[in-house]
Write a protein that holds these residues in place. Structure first.
Motif, mmCIF file in Angstrom:
data_model
loop_
_atom_site.group_PDB
_atom_site.id
_atom_site.type_symbol
_atom_site.label_atom_id
_atom_site.label_comp_id
_atom_site.label_asym_id
_atom_site.label_seq_id
_atom_site.Cartn_x
_atom_site.Cartn_y
_atom_site.Cartn_z
ATOM 1 N N ILE A 96 47.100 50.238 30.624
ATOM 2 C CA ILE A 96 47.927 49.510 31.582
ATOM 3 C C ILE A 96 49.160 49.000 30.850
ATOM 4 C CG2 ILE A 96 47.992 47.547 33.175
ATOM 5 C CD1 ILE A 96 44.942 47.783 33.385
ATOM 6 N N TYR A 97 50.302 49.098 31.502
ATOM 7 C CA TYR A 97 51.554 48.691 30.867
ATOM 8 C C TYR A 97 51.521 47.211 30.508
ATOM 9 C CZ TYR A 97 53.229 53.175 32.619
ATOM 10 O OH TYR A 97 53.385 54.509 32.882
ATOM 11 N N ASP A 98 51.469 46.920 29.197
ATOM 12 C CA ASP A 98 51.337 45.546 28.726
ATOM 13 C C ASP A 98 52.533 44.673 29.067
ATOM 14 O OD1 ASP A 98 48.845 45.902 27.704
ATOM 15 O OD2 ASP A 98 49.467 46.154 25.621
ATOM 16 N N PHE A 99 53.720 45.295 29.223
ATOM 17 C CA PHE A 99 54.921 44.497 29.470
ATOM 18 C C PHE A 99 55.015 44.015 30.919
ATOM 19 C CE2 PHE A 99 56.056 48.905 30.289
ATOM 20 C CZ PHE A 99 56.722 48.836 31.497
ATOM 21 N N MET A 100 54.170 44.569 31.794
ATOM 22 C CA MET A 100 54.174 44.143 33.195
ATOM 23 C C MET A 100 53.238 42.957 33.396
ATOM 24 S SD MET A 100 54.003 47.640 35.465
ATOM 25 C CE MET A 100 55.433 48.700 35.668
ATOM 26 N N SER A 101 53.501 42.193 34.424
ATOM 27 C CA SER A 101 52.514 41.215 34.873
ATOM 28 C C SER A 101 51.479 41.958 35.716
ATOM 29 C CB SER A 101 53.171 40.118 35.703
ATOM 30 O OG SER A 101 53.705 40.650 36.909
ATOM 31 N N VAL A 121 50.155 41.527 31.299
ATOM 32 C CA VAL A 121 48.924 42.235 30.999
ATOM 33 C C VAL A 121 48.576 42.127 29.513
ATOM 34 C CG1 VAL A 121 47.847 44.529 30.969
ATOM 35 C CG2 VAL A 121 49.203 43.812 32.938
ATOM 36 N N SER A 122 49.577 41.967 28.665
ATOM 37 C CA SER A 122 49.346 41.828 27.228
ATOM 38 C C SER A 122 48.479 40.616 26.893
ATOM 39 C CB SER A 122 50.672 41.738 26.474
ATOM 40 O OG SER A 122 51.431 40.626 26.930
ATOM 41 N N SER A 123 48.431 39.630 27.792
ATOM 42 C CA SER A 123 47.624 38.429 27.556
ATOM 43 C C SER A 123 46.201 38.573 28.093
ATOM 44 C CB SER A 123 48.291 37.211 28.208
ATOM 45 O OG SER A 123 48.229 37.297 29.631
ATOM 46 N N TYR A 124 45.896 39.685 28.741
ATOM 47 C CA TYR A 124 44.591 39.878 29.363
ATOM 48 C C TYR A 124 43.538 40.271 28.328
ATOM 49 C CZ TYR A 124 46.454 39.975 34.194
ATOM 50 O OH TYR A 124 47.030 39.651 35.393
ATOM 51 N N SER A 125 42.321 39.825 28.550
ATOM 52 C CA SER A 125 41.181 40.318 27.782
ATOM 53 C C SER A 125 40.836 41.721 28.270
ATOM 54 C CB SER A 125 39.971 39.402 27.971
ATOM 55 O OG SER A 125 39.522 39.472 29.315
ATOM 56 N N HIS A 126 39.927 42.393 27.544
ATOM 57 C CA HIS A 126 39.505 43.733 27.975
ATOM 58 C C HIS A 126 38.873 43.677 29.359
ATOM 59 C CE1 HIS A 126 38.010 47.854 27.746
ATOM 60 N NE2 HIS A 126 36.842 47.388 28.170
ATOM 61 N N GLY A 127 38.048 42.680 29.593
ATOM 62 C CA GLY A 127 37.403 42.545 30.897
ATOM 63 C C GLY A 127 38.401 42.345 32.022
ATOM 64 N N MET A 128 39.438 41.557 31.762
ATOM 65 C CA MET A 128 40.468 41.328 32.782
ATOM 66 C C MET A 128 41.239 42.607 33.064
ATOM 67 S SD MET A 128 41.769 37.596 31.441
ATOM 68 C CE MET A 128 43.139 37.431 32.588
ATOM 69 N N LYS A 129 41.530 43.379 32.016
ATOM 70 C CA LYS A 129 42.210 44.669 32.216
ATOM 71 C C LYS A 129 41.340 45.612 33.040
ATOM 72 C CE LYS A 129 45.131 44.610 28.056
ATOM 73 N NZ LYS A 129 45.422 45.269 26.753
ATOM 74 N N GLN A 130 40.036 45.573 32.784
ATOM 75 C CA GLN A 130 39.127 46.423 33.535
ATOM 76 C C GLN A 130 39.122 46.020 35.006
ATOM 77 O OE1 GLN A 130 37.861 49.014 32.278
ATOM 78 N NE2 GLN A 130 36.089 49.648 33.468
ATOM 79 N N LYS A 131 39.137 44.739 35.268
ATOM 80 C CA LYS A 131 39.190 44.269 36.657
ATOM 81 C C LYS A 131 40.494 44.687 37.326
ATOM 82 C CE LYS A 131 36.295 40.157 35.942
ATOM 83 N NZ LYS A 131 36.266 38.669 35.941
#
Length: 235
Positions: free
Chosen positions: A85-90, A130-140
């Motif tokens: 997921i693009y880390d630079f995006m919210s 998205v760069s601040s998200y944990s792996h679980g949050m990215k998965q969600k």
């Protein structure tokens, strides 16, 4: 819904997938089981058009993934084992980006994003990068994006990795609901207990070749899925 016919994919001299045929129908949750390196991820990537393959045919809702990739992808959502997921995006910008790709009207996307984000308790984090998200949050976030355009076929590679127990339970409910409404799910997993309880059908792959295929009851009989898998691995 998804027909994989005699699929073969090689990397150099190694056959990652060897003459694999699987048919997944509307209403089915279909589990794909195998050891690391068995060819599961390669099969999934070939099925969604990410990887070319040497021979065989893949069709989605009657459309060929090679000759009509865009038509197929309109009906598919795909979640890889490590969501890129693009880390630079919210979070919200990423979901709107996905909604733009699938041309989801503004009012429809807003309702779906609100409902899905609330389901996974991610609403308060959508404004964060998205760069601040944990792996679980990215998965969600990846799961929300997959359900966003109401695809007919959802293909997921190890979707339960990184999810907390509540999110895992919600995902299982969403998978069942999606298939009860006429969709189909094709997913790989190492969590055999989940597959045994959730799947209508299952395929076990070993060194690129299909070794077991059928309904859950046909595959496991009086044993557990874990016992069947370990026995096949030992052969």
């Amino acid at each position: 819904m998804l027909n994989i016919e005699h699929l073969t994919k090689t990397y150099g001299s190694k056959k990652a997938v060897d003459d694999l045929s699987i048919h997944i129908r509307s209403g089915e949750i279909f589990g794909f089981i195998g050891h690391n390196g068995a060819g599961k991820s390669t099969t999934l990537k070939c099925s969604v058009g990410i990887l070319n393959f040497d021979s065989g045919r893949v069709t989605v809702c009657g459309k060929d993934i090679i000759s009509d990739p865009v038509g197929c992808k309109r009906d598919i959502a795909y979640i890889p084992d490590n969501p890129d997921i693009y880390d630079f995006m919210s979070g919200i910008k990423y979901l709107n980006f996905i909604a733009d790709i699938f041309q989801i009207p503004s009012d429809v996307r807003q309702e779906r994003i609100r409902r899905l984000a609330d389901t996974f308790e991610l609403t308060g984090d959508l404004s964060q990068p998205v760069s601040s998200y944990s792996h679980g949050m990215k998965q969600k976030l990846a799961l929300i994006s997959a359900w966003l355009h109401s695809p007919k076929l959802i293909i997921m590679d190890e979707p339960f990795v990184g999810l907390d127990p509540k999110a895992s339970h919600l995902l299982k409910e969403m998978m069942r609901e999606h298939c009860d409404n006429g969709g189909a799910i094709f997913f790989s997993t190492h969590v055999l207990e989940v597959a045994e309880k959730l799947c209508d059908k299952v395929a076990i792959i070993k060194e690129g070749r299909l070794v077991k295929l059928g309904t859950m009851e046909e595959v496991k009989g009086d044993d557990s899925l874990e016992e069947v898998f370990l026995e096949l691995e030992a052969e």
